[in-house]
Design a protein around this motif. Structure first.
Motif, PDB file in Angstrom:
ATOM      1  N   GLN B  37      -4.284  16.059 -63.166  1.00 32.05           N
ATOM      2  CA  GLN B  37      -4.990  16.914 -62.211  1.00 32.05           C
ATOM      3  C   GLN B  37      -5.979  17.821 -62.933  1.00 32.05           C
ATOM      4  OE1 GLN B  37      -2.584  18.573 -58.885  1.00 32.05           O
ATOM      5  NE2 GLN B  37      -0.862  17.593 -59.881  1.00 32.05           N
ATOM      6  N   LEU B  44     -14.943  17.664 -62.075  1.00 35.21           N
ATOM      7  CA  LEU B  44     -15.630  18.407 -61.016  1.00 35.21           C
ATOM      8  C   LEU B  44     -16.392  19.587 -61.620  1.00 35.21           C
ATOM      9  CD1 LEU B  44     -16.013  18.975 -57.938  1.00 35.21           C
ATOM     10  CD2 LEU B  44     -13.973  20.401 -58.098  1.00 35.21           C
ATOM     11  N   TYR B  59     -17.603  21.898 -52.051  1.00 40.78           N
ATOM     12  CA  TYR B  59     -16.225  22.368 -51.989  1.00 40.78           C
ATOM     13  C   TYR B  59     -15.639  22.266 -53.389  1.00 40.78           C
ATOM     14  CZ  TYR B  59     -11.511  22.917 -50.093  1.00 40.78           C
ATOM     15  OH  TYR B  59     -10.255  23.363 -49.790  1.00 40.78           O
ATOM     16  N   ARG B  60     -15.165  23.403 -53.907  1.00 39.47           N
ATOM     17  CA  ARG B  60     -14.818  23.425 -55.320  1.00 39.47           C
ATOM     18  C   ARG B  60     -13.381  23.017 -55.612  1.00 39.47           C
ATOM     19  NH1 ARG B  60     -17.293  28.287 -58.556  1.00 39.47           N
ATOM     20  NH2 ARG B  60     -19.505  27.890 -58.223  1.00 39.47           N
ATOM     21  N   LYS B  61     -12.922  21.978 -54.961  1.00 36.07           N
ATOM     22  CA  LYS B  61     -11.583  21.472 -55.235  1.00 36.07           C
ATOM     23  C   LYS B  61     -11.645  19.966 -55.239  1.00 36.07           C
ATOM     24  CE  LYS B  61      -9.229  25.159 -52.686  1.00 36.07           C
ATOM     25  NZ  LYS B  61      -8.204  25.432 -51.681  1.00 36.07           N
ATOM     26  N   GLN B  63      -9.281  18.327 -53.856  1.00 34.00           N
ATOM     27  CA  GLN B  63      -8.614  17.919 -52.626  1.00 34.00           C
ATOM     28  C   GLN B  63      -9.645  17.524 -51.568  1.00 34.00           C
ATOM     29  OE1 GLN B  63      -7.427  20.445 -54.410  1.00 34.00           O
ATOM     30  NE2 GLN B  63      -5.231  20.097 -54.580  1.00 34.00           N
ATOM     31  N   ARG B  71      -9.315  26.543 -43.325  1.00 32.89           N
ATOM     32  CA  ARG B  71      -8.878  26.652 -44.712  1.00 32.89           C
ATOM     33  C   ARG B  71      -7.388  26.936 -44.826  1.00 32.89           C
ATOM     34  NH1 ARG B  71     -12.986  27.158 -48.587  1.00 32.89           N
ATOM     35  NH2 ARG B  71     -14.966  26.863 -47.521  1.00 32.89           N
ATOM     36  N   TYR B 166      -5.672  26.840 -60.702  1.00 35.18           N
ATOM     37  CA  TYR B 166      -5.954  25.399 -60.617  1.00 35.18           C
ATOM     38  C   TYR B 166      -5.689  24.753 -61.976  1.00 35.18           C
ATOM     39  CZ  TYR B 166     -10.391  27.051 -62.558  1.00 35.18           C
ATOM     40  OH  TYR B 166     -11.338  27.662 -63.343  1.00 35.18           O
ATOM     41  N   TYR B 167      -5.392  23.456 -61.946  1.00 35.08           N
ATOM     42  CA  TYR B 167      -5.143  22.740 -63.186  1.00 35.08           C
ATOM     43  C   TYR B 167      -6.455  22.526 -63.915  1.00 35.08           C
ATOM     44  CZ  TYR B 167      -0.517  21.532 -61.426  1.00 35.08           C
ATOM     45  OH  TYR B 167       0.761  21.585 -60.961  1.00 35.08           O
TER      46      TYR B 167
END
Lengths: 313, 328
Positions: B37, B44, B59-61, B63, B71, B166-167
């Motif tokens: 991950q 990204l 979108y900064r993920k 997912q 959200r 976040y990872y």
């Protein structure tokens, strides 16, 4: 009235009336019974339900939130959570699993206490009794043992996840420290339980473990500075742990009290702080949007952290 | 000697060793899971760093995301159904485990019959293994304290604001490597050695070697001063003491030097690692003096364990510094 009473017709009339009303009553009763039976199919619509859960059961956003917020067990949660945090891949569920195992261990532990005397004469026999005669006794003991081992692994993996996601960073620094203490307490819980069956395995494991306490600097009789502090095998820190100079009856009783009362109480308090701080520090840390190196702000110290309780939009 | 599969099976199938066998699979799995991950997020990040417009709008993920989605979702049912499901699965796992494997119960406790090997519970075997390399007051008291305090200071010395929630691997290379070395390399690996390698008499048995309680190791462990032949005999006439007395003092004084050298070399090494890249330098500049001193101290102390393992197992050196009161 008396004449009418003598009249055969009116007698039949009364009978008829009674029959009619009985029939009517039967009808209304069946009606009522049917109605109440259908109501039973939806117990969540009854006043009984509302009296217990305090909120109407409707598929409305407001009631979904209320059913979490107005329930003493559920209100550890915020009403709403980060959409991506509901998936398994971010948290691995390890913190929750740890807590669940703590509950399982409390439950099985209390049951085990019914069959156990913390005395040198009885302890080992109680385990034999538990394993061979108590209904499901073996299963009970096995579950307690394996849940304890599993809990340690779950705690380690929880810590590993929190580290890998950087979740100990501001503003969660202190909660990480509480977590470290909880991990140590978990291992101590498991260790104090090791002695309780009073068998060779536990006896030697605890002997090896507490022998190290002999060597405590200043406080152990074999540690550097220990003899100079007046430490002997009969007054040092190991003596305090064991309630004696050897692993014997007092050590068994002390291990029992630490294991069943003292440490669980301490753990419960720290757990409360841990969960409360998770919420106060803004809920679980992510999955958060990634931050770019170019966005690092200059350090201004001390920077106040204003927190928004999670789930408040 | 033939490879003894039976011995391996005996160790691995001991009921109390099952968790550590499980950890052998579980720990690498979750390490992979976390790094996977992390690498996905790093990709990204690389895209966003290169494209200012995307950094503003994307979108900064990693997912899935649809602008129409909210959200945040309701805890009930979206989170709590998962929790209940996991609780059921854990219960089933526990049930199956408890039905198939019995908790160990040995003979009644008997102080006159020593268990060989006498082992601590598996989660403390790392500390017991440390007893080989350090005296009990270090392995049993100082080191555990340092581990606990060291873990607790992590959030206060890690000045890297990136990777919060976040990872990631690239944004936190140094801290992730440090933690992996400590957790996997020094903690889990030491437990594995304590479980699988250490047999009767806490002697080293390779996997497949039969645990022979009769075996005798003729240890040739020496102290560092013996390697250098320090006996202080030339001091005796100067200070008018006996040769033995002089030897004790000579050794106590000699031992300070390798220790100081270790601290200096380790500090230089740690400093080099901490300022290796441009990014590390940036983080280094954000740290206060107290943070730096704390971090370097813990890293140097952490480094002392593998160094001591190396000295002991490869060079058969027991103590570095011998004094009349304590030895390191």
């Amino acid at each position: 009235m008396p004449e009418e009473n003598g009249d055969g017709k009116s007698k039949t009339g009364v009978l008829e009336k009674a029959k009619d009303s009985a029939a009517a009553l039967r009808e209304t009763l069946t009606e009522k019974a049917k109605q109440q039976a259908t109501e039973l199919k939806e117990p969540e619509k009854t006043q009984l339900y509302r009296s217990i859960f305090r909120v109407k059961h409707d598929e409305e956003p407001r009631n979904r939130a209320l059913s979490v917020l107005s329930n003493v067990f559920f209100h550890l949660h915020p009403a709403k959570v980060n959409r991506d945090a509901t998936k398994y891949n971010f948290t691995w569920g390890m913190g929750g699993i740890t807590f669940y195992l703590f509950i399982v261990l409390t439950f099985t532990g209390v049951l085990l206490m019914f069959y156990y005397h913390p005395s040198k004469v009885q302890a080992f026999r109680d385990i034999l009794y538990l394993e061979n005669d108590v209904p499901f006794g073996k299963l009970l003991r096995n579950m307690h043992r394996w849940a304890a081992h599993l809990m340690i692994i779950a705690v380690w993996l929880h810590m590993f996840r929190v580290f890998m996601t950087g979740s100990y960073k501001r503003p969660r620094e202190f909660n990480w420290c509480v977590g470290v203490l909880l991990m140590v307490l978990t291992m101590l819980l498991s260790f104090t339980g090791y002695l309780l069956p009073d068998d060779q395995l536990g006896f030697w494991a605890v002997t090896v473990g507490t022998n190290m306490a002999r060597a405590t600097p200043l406080l152990g009789n074999e540690g550097p500075g220990g003899p100079q502090m007046g430490m002997t095998p009969y007054n040092d820190v190991r003596f305090a742990l064991l309630g004696g100079s050897i692993v014997d009856a007092n050590a068994l009783l002390r291990a029992y009290i630490w294991h069943c009362i003292a440490i669980p109480l301490i753990v419960a308090i720290f757990l409360g702080v841990h969960f409360w701080r998770v919420r106060k520090d803004g809920g679980i840390s992510g999955p958060a949007p990634v931050m770019l190196e170019s966005e690092i702000k200059e350090e201004r110290s001390p920077r106040p952290v204003i927190l928004r309780p999670s789930g408040m939009g | 000697m033939p490879f003894d599969w039976r011995q391996i099976w005996e160790i691995a199938s001991a009921p109390d060793n099952v968790p550590i066998v499980a950890l052998l699979f579980v720990a690498p799995f979750f390490m992979w899971y976390a790094l996977r991950q992390g690498i996905a997020n790093d990709k990204l990040i690389a895209i966003l760093e290169g494209d200012a417009q995307a950094a503003k709008t994307k979108y900064r993920k990693t997912q899935e995301w649809d602008p129409k989605w909210e959200r945040e979702v309701h805890t009930w049912p979206y989170l709590m159904r998962m929790e209940f499901l996991v609780a059921i699965l854990v219960t089933v796992l526990l049930m199956v485990w408890s039905l198939t494997l019995n908790a160990p119960l040995e003979e009644p406790a008997n102080p006159n019959v020593t268990m060989n090997p006498a082992k601590a519970p598996w989660y403390f075997l790392g500390l017991q293994e440390m007893l080989v390399y350090f005296d009990p007051w270090i392995a049993g008291v100082v080191m555990p304290t340092l581990i606990i305090v060291g873990l607790m200071v992590i959030p206060y010395i890690d000045s890297n604001p990136l990777g919060n929630g976040y990872y990631t691997y690239k944004q936190r290379r140094f801290s992730i490597w440090t933690f992996l070395v400590g957790f996997i390399g020094l903690w889990v690996l030491m437990i594995v050695i304590g479980t699988f390698i250490r047999g009767p008499g806490w002697m080293w048995f390779w996997p497949g070697q039969t645990w022979d309680a009769e075996r005798v190791d003729y240890a040739v462990n020496r102290n560092l001063d013996q390697v250098f032949g320090i006996d202080g005999s030339w001091l005796a006439p100067i200070f008018h003491t006996t040769k033995d007395q002089a030897a004790i003092w000579a050794r106590a004084i000699f031992g300070i030097f390798p220790l100081v050298i270790f601290f200096i070399v380790a500090a230089i090494l740690v400093h080099w690692v901490c300022t290796r890249t441009e990014f590390s330098k940036k983080i280094y500049k954000r740290m206060s003096l107290l943070q730096l001193v704390t971090m370097y101290t813990f890293l140097i102390l952490m480094l002392s364990l593998p160094i001591k393992i190396l000295l002991r197992l490869v060079f058969t050196i027991k103590y570095i510094w011998v004094t009349p009161w304590f030895s390191i």
